[in-house]
Write an enzyme that holds these catalytic residues in place. Structure first.
Site, PDB file in Angstrom:
ATOM      1  N   HIS A 351      21.122 -25.611 -23.510  1.00 14.95           N
ATOM      2  CA  HIS A 351      21.935 -26.555 -24.461  1.00 14.95           C
ATOM      3  C   HIS A 351      21.276 -27.736 -25.317  1.00 14.95           C
ATOM      4  CE1 HIS A 351      25.886 -25.655 -22.383  1.00 14.95           C
ATOM      5  NE2 HIS A 351      24.976 -25.295 -21.255  1.00 14.95           N
ATOM      6  N   LYS A 537      30.604 -39.723 -29.979  1.00 11.61           N
ATOM      7  CA  LYS A 537      29.742 -38.853 -29.241  1.00 11.61           C
ATOM      8  C   LYS A 537      28.617 -39.698 -28.738  1.00 11.61           C
ATOM      9  CE  LYS A 537      28.936 -36.576 -33.194  1.00 11.61           C
ATOM     10  NZ  LYS A 537      29.105 -35.202 -32.994  1.00 11.61           N
ATOM     11  N   ARG A 538      27.753 -39.228 -27.969  1.00 10.60           N
ATOM     12  CA  ARG A 538      26.632 -40.002 -27.470  1.00 10.60           C
ATOM     13  C   ARG A 538      25.888 -40.542 -28.352  1.00 10.60           C
ATOM     14  NH1 ARG A 538      25.698 -40.125 -21.619  1.00 10.60           N
ATOM     15  NH2 ARG A 538      23.670 -41.294 -22.183  1.00 10.60           N
ATOM     16  N   LYS A 543      21.860 -37.597 -33.915  1.00  6.84           N
ATOM     17  CA  LYS A 543      23.100 -37.509 -34.284  1.00  6.84           C
ATOM     18  C   LYS A 543      23.461 -38.424 -35.675  1.00  6.84           C
ATOM     19  CE  LYS A 543      24.549 -36.620 -29.474  1.00  6.84           C
ATOM     20  NZ  LYS A 543      25.455 -35.251 -29.637  1.00  6.84           N
ATOM     21  N   THR A 645      30.883 -30.205 -29.706  1.00  9.91           N
ATOM     22  CA  THR A 645      32.202 -29.682 -29.389  1.00  9.91           C
ATOM     23  C   THR A 645      33.287 -30.847 -29.952  1.00  9.91           C
ATOM     24  OG1 THR A 645      31.704 -30.606 -27.116  1.00  9.91           O
ATOM     25  CG2 THR A 645      31.626 -28.382 -27.382  1.00  9.91           C
ATOM     26  N   LYS A 649      37.241 -30.396 -31.300  1.00  9.38           N
ATOM     27  CA  LYS A 649      38.531 -31.123 -31.059  1.00  9.38           C
ATOM     28  C   LYS A 649      39.357 -31.841 -32.187  1.00  9.38           C
ATOM     29  CE  LYS A 649      36.030 -32.080 -26.723  1.00  9.38           C
ATOM     30  NZ  LYS A 649      35.070 -32.985 -26.201  1.00  9.38           N
TER      31      LYS A 649
HETATM   32  C1  26V Z   1      19.931 -33.711 -20.021  1.00 13.81           C
HETATM   33  C2  26V Z   1      19.493 -34.596 -19.118  1.00 13.81           C
HETATM   34  C3  26V Z   1      18.069 -34.562 -18.652  1.00 13.81           C
HETATM   35  C4  26V Z   1      17.756 -35.061 -17.358  1.00 13.81           C
HETATM   36  C5  26V Z   1      18.665 -36.132 -17.066  1.00 13.81           C
HETATM   37  C6  26V Z   1      20.045 -35.891 -17.003  1.00 13.81           C
HETATM   38  C7  26V Z   1      20.393 -35.113 -18.101  1.00 13.81           C
HETATM   39  C8  26V Z   1      21.750 -35.042 -18.362  1.00 13.81           C
HETATM   40  C9  26V Z   1      22.215 -34.102 -19.378  1.00 13.81           C
HETATM   41  C10 26V Z   1      21.087 -33.425 -20.148  1.00 13.81           C
HETATM   42  C11 26V Z   1      21.857 -32.502 -21.086  1.00 13.81           C
HETATM   43  C12 26V Z   1      21.004 -32.421 -22.594  1.00 13.81           C
HETATM   44  C13 26V Z   1      21.676 -31.393 -23.079  1.00 13.81           C
HETATM   45  C14 26V Z   1      23.082 -31.471 -23.844  1.00 13.81           C
HETATM   46  O1  26V Z   1      24.204 -32.225 -23.207  1.00 13.81           O
HETATM   47  N1  26V Z   1      23.311 -30.581 -24.780  1.00 13.81           N
HETATM   48  C15 26V Z   1      24.456 -30.606 -25.531  1.00 13.81           C
HETATM   49  O2  26V Z   1      25.351 -29.505 -24.947  1.00 13.81           O
HETATM   50  C16 26V Z   1      26.621 -29.595 -25.656  1.00 13.81           C
HETATM   51  C17 26V Z   1      27.267 -28.213 -24.910  1.00 13.81           C
HETATM   52  O3  26V Z   1      26.638 -27.091 -25.083  1.00 13.81           O
HETATM   53  C18 26V Z   1      26.579 -29.033 -26.964  1.00 13.81           C
HETATM   54  O4  26V Z   1      27.589 -28.903 -27.761  1.00 13.81           O
HETATM   55  C19 26V Z   1      25.640 -30.336 -27.637  1.00 13.81           C
HETATM   56  O5  26V Z   1      25.210 -29.975 -29.129  1.00 13.81           O
HETATM   57  C20 26V Z   1      24.279 -30.469 -26.997  1.00 13.81           C
HETATM   58  O6  26V Z   1      23.494 -31.614 -27.236  1.00 13.81           O
END
Ligand code: 26V
Length: 818
Positions: A351, A537-538, A543, A645, A649
């Site tokens: 992701h 978004k975050r 972004k 995503t 929406k």
């Molecule tokens: C990473 C980490 C790193 C360690 C600590 C906790 C934590 C929690 C979440 C993440 C996830 C980072 C990756 C992420 O959220 N990617 C997003 O995934 C979406 C669904 O596929 C996508 O639409 C977004 O573009 C993408 O940034």
């Protein structure tokens, strides 16, 4: 089985009885919270009938099952979703009305289940809805965090984090299953030896043991008995395992394990607690699926034929060594047998390609915390190295190894141990194959594939925007609810002035709902006859919320210079949480709020520009924001947003995408055509070329572009804050640290894109047509399509089948099947 929801009368009776037997009070004397809990219990019990027949059908027909392992499930509220999917919303609404109650007051009593950070967690939630609605057996596996992602408050323009006590009223949907608890072991010492037959034996003496106890949440499909399970694991003490004299510490460690969602999705900090959480839910989830399989099939020989495991990013990648451990140590399979089973069962979704978010753990930490797992990872690495050498690719090994630089590279472990590796949008999957995982793509080309994300159009269109849904039904019928591709039928009417007018009316109603929220919660008056431009978004540098606010700052500064300049009246909405330790992101939030304060309080400017920062972005906020938008801001630096995503929406509700060629924006324009979106800015190959040539110079742009210079200068010349150093981090990031995300480079193109959008917006028929085309083409972005592709191309799942008897038992009539 009696279905109490089959008539308004029987529902009312049942609710009154439930309240009085649960709480010892007449309905009329009960508290709203009690009535809410009673209603929740009735709905959950009704879902229990479908749950039962689903489990029986899967068992009896030996249906292949998916286990979706994800650290995060951002479920939001479930009441409306469940009532609608079960086809009993109207009965309940009317019953409550006859009891003098408004169903809406019940809906808002439910806390959002905010068990995730953002896109990744919400994707998992959408997938569960689609799995059940498509009659696929798909289980979710996660942690029962006691606190969701922090709640965001804005104090004096700054983000303040508050705990999210989402369980305060309990969770009406969950069912506690103490009988299915499993032990999870950490730390301690491992003694291993090989017997005379070459078989490995070990005796493990852990230093920390907890009981993982499941809470099951039913996931009901749309108008079908299929009801899957989201299993949330909580940690409880294991009485036998407390070491003498260590009780306080032990209790604290158990409680910490499931206390919080880690709120930093931008960098991976090597915090031991996070690794513990990962192994905790992996170990428990694997134990459960093994137990179920043995119960249904007697042995594990056909595991890969009957079970698919999907890893939502690398967070659950310990499934690979854990499953190896169980198969070898507990069930005596050889390494080769076990490896064959694991690699045919497990698949991995990536992701993110941001290097700082790719998971790596210190080797020492992993070895100390999980000695047997670490030993297995070393052996996976040894055998992988041998394979690479054997295939003459030794020169590529260093970029593919799991163990290097004293770290464990989780993405490499995921690719090696999976039969499928996918990205989440076309451009993202290409970047994985061509750069981030290029060596692996050369070694295992057959593993790589793309699965473009989707969102459940039931929550994000049908339920959250009933006004638009009614309009769509009037023109194209209700087939799109089950078959989202039927939205395409709307193409026949996009030029129909009557539909265009009705659509504008619907959009205005949605804007009124959002404006009402802003008035009541933020004390801000919003004019619904302005254009609504939204970015939610975050908050991340890539972004580029900064680019958005720079454009607004530019408009304002220009108005101040030139009193004749009057922009198209627009309300700019932002909603974004920053990771608590992400200083730059927090400063950008402060900038947005300071700019909002200044402009909104300037009577000369505020009729033309208004800026609203909606605090605490969450599923429930998105449900009222996305469908009120005219313009959807999707402006990440090309190559950085894996998919996005939110873009889907917004599109589904008619907003036009103002975006870069990044993530799923690429497919959005593929579907609607360049003439029905506004694409601007540098493309991936251009950015790569600039980096290769090392030719980017923010100062050159600053010095040659007076508009931009005016904006940058305003950061430090007390325009927005009395303190000239207030936005120093932002200034430094752009001007001294080389503007990593090309904000300056895209500034001019962004201004022009906005100017084009404004001109377009004034041409009402053209604008309405484009919005309607966006809705018509959004069927592709339903997660039903995504899940169908996963099911066919990766998991090999077949539909769950129900007999007429089972339909009856679940309380379903066959008419609902359409
Ligand atoms: C990473 C980490 C790193 C360690 C600590 C906790 C934590 C929690 C979440 C993440 C996830 C980072 C990756 C992420 O959220 N990617 C997003 O995934 C979406 C669904 O596929 C996508 O639409 C977004 O573009 C993408 O940034």
């Amino acid at each position: 089985m009696k279905n109490i929801f089959s008539s308004v009368e029987s529902f009312k009776e049942a609710l009154k009885t439930e309240v009085s037997s649960r709480f010892g009070r007449e309905f009329e004397d009960s508290y709203p919270e009690e009535r809410y809990q009673a209603l929740g219990a009735l709905i959950r019990d009704q879902a229990g009938n479908s749950w039962k027949v689903t489990k029986e059908s899967v068992r009896d027909n030996k249906t292949k099952q998916l286990y979706y392992f994800s650290m995060e499930f951002l479920m939001g509220r479930l009441m409306v979703n469940n009532l609608m999917n079960m086809g009993i919303y109207d009965v309940v609404r009317q019953g409550l009305e006859e009891l003098g109650e408004d169903i809406h007051n019940y809906e808002v009593l439910e806390a959002d289940a905010g068990l995730g950070n953002g896109g990744l967690g919400r994707l998992a939630a959408c997938f569960l809805d689609s799995l059940a609605s498509l009659n696929l057996a798909g289980n979710g596996n996660c942690i029962r965090y006691h606190y969701g992602l922090f709640k965001q408050e804005i104090v004096d323009g700054c983000q303040v984090e508050k705990p999210d006590c989402w369980l305060r009223l309990g969770n009406v949907w969950e069912v506690w299953k103490p009988q299915h608890a499993v032990q999870v072991k950490f730390g301690g010492t491992l003694n291993a030896y090989m017997d005379q037959f070459g078989k490995f034996h070990s005796s493990y003496n852990p230093s920390f043991v907890v009981r993982a106890v499941p809470y099951d949440v039913p996931i009901v499909g749309y108008h079908t008995p299929t009801t899957n399970t989201l299993r949330l694991w909580d940690a409880e003490v294991d009485e036998e395992s407390v070491q003498a004299g260590n009780l306080d510490r032990y209790l604290h460690d158990v409680q910490a394990l499931t206390a919080n969602v880690y709120p930093d999705d931008s960098t991976i900090e090597g915090k031991e607690l996070r690794l513990k959480q990962e192994y905790f839910f992996v170990c428990a989830g694997v134990a459960q699926l093994i137990r179920n399989h043995i119960r249904d099939y007697g042995d594990l020989n056909n595991l890969a034929d009957k079970v698919a495991i999907q890893l939502n990013d690398t967070h659950p990648v310990l499934v690979i060594p854990e499953l190896m451990r169980v198969l070898m140590d507990d069930y005596s399979y050889t390494w080769d047998q076990a490896w064959d089973m694991v690699t045919h069962t497990v698949a991995y979704t990536n992701h993110t390609i941001l290097a700082e978010a790719l998971e790596r753990w210190p080797q020492d930490m992993m070895r100390n915390l999980l000695p047997r797992i670490y030993m297995i990872i070393e052996e996976i690495e040894r055998r992988f190295h041998y394979e690479v050498q054997h295939r003459g690719m030794e020169h590529l090994f260093s970029q593919m190894s799991i163990l290097a630089g004293n770290q464990v590279n989780m993405a490499n472990l995921a690719v090696i141990g999976s039969h499928s590796v996918n990205g989440v949008a076309k451009i993202h999957s290409e970047i994985l194959v061509n750069s981030v995982l290029a060596q692996f793509a050369a070694l295992y080309p057959e593993k790589f594939n793309n699965k473009t994300n989707g969102v459940t159009h039931r929550r994000w269109l049908v339920y959250s925007n009933p006004q638009l849904t009614d309009l769509l039904k009037k023109y194209i019928g209700d087939g799109f609810i089950r078959h989202p591709e039927e939205l395409e039928k709307l193409m026949d009417y996009v030029d129909d002035p009557k539909l265009q007018e009705e659509f504008f009316r619907v959009k205005r109603e949605r804007k009124l709902i959002l404006a009402d929220y802003c008035r009541k919660n933020l004390g801000i008056e919003v004019d619904v006859d302005t254009m609504f431009d939204c970015q939610s978004k975050r908050l991340h540098a890539y972004k580029r919320q900064l680019l958005n606010i720079f454009h607004i700052m530019y408009l304002y500064l220009r108005m101040k210079q030139d009193p004749n300049f009057k922009p198209v009246p627009t309300t700019y909405f932002f909603s974004a949480k920053a990771a608590p330790s992400y200083a730059l992101a927090k400063e950008i939030i402060k900038l947005i709020n300071k700019v909002a304060d200044r402009i909104n309080n300037d009577p000369a400017a505020s009729p033309y520009i208004k800026v609203v920062f909606i605090p605490n972005y969450s599923v429930s906020i998105a449900e009222i924001l996305c469908n009120a938008a005219d313009v959807s801001e999707q402006i990440s630096t090309a190559g950085k947003e894996a998919s996005g995503t939110g873009n889907m929406k917004y599109m589904m509700n008619g907003a036009l995408t103002l975006g870069t060629l990044d993530g799923a924006n690429v497919e959005i324009v593929d579907c609607v055509g360049y003439e029905n979106a506004k694409i601007f800015g540098l493309k991936v190959d251009q950015i790569e070329a600039i980096k290769r040539e090392n030719s980017y110079d923010p100062w050159r742009i600053y010095n040659s572009n007076p508009k931009l210079r005016m904006v940058i200068d305003s950061l430090t010349n007390t325009t927005w804050s009395e303190n000239p150093n207030e936005f120093q981090l932002i200034f430094n990031d752009l001007m001294l640290h080389h503007d990593e995300f090309f904000v300056l480079a895209d500034f001019d193109a962004y201004l022009m894109a906005h100017a084009d959008v404004n001109a377009w917006y004034k041409d009402k028929p053209a604008w309405a047509r484009a919005m309607l085309i966006n809705i018509a083409k959004s069927g592709y972005f339903s997660s039903d399509r995504t899940i169908r592709q996963y099911a066919d191309e990766i998991w090999g799942l077949d539909e769950i089948k129900f007999t007429d008897e089972q339909y009856k038992e679940a309380g379903f009539s066959k008419e609902l099947k359409k």
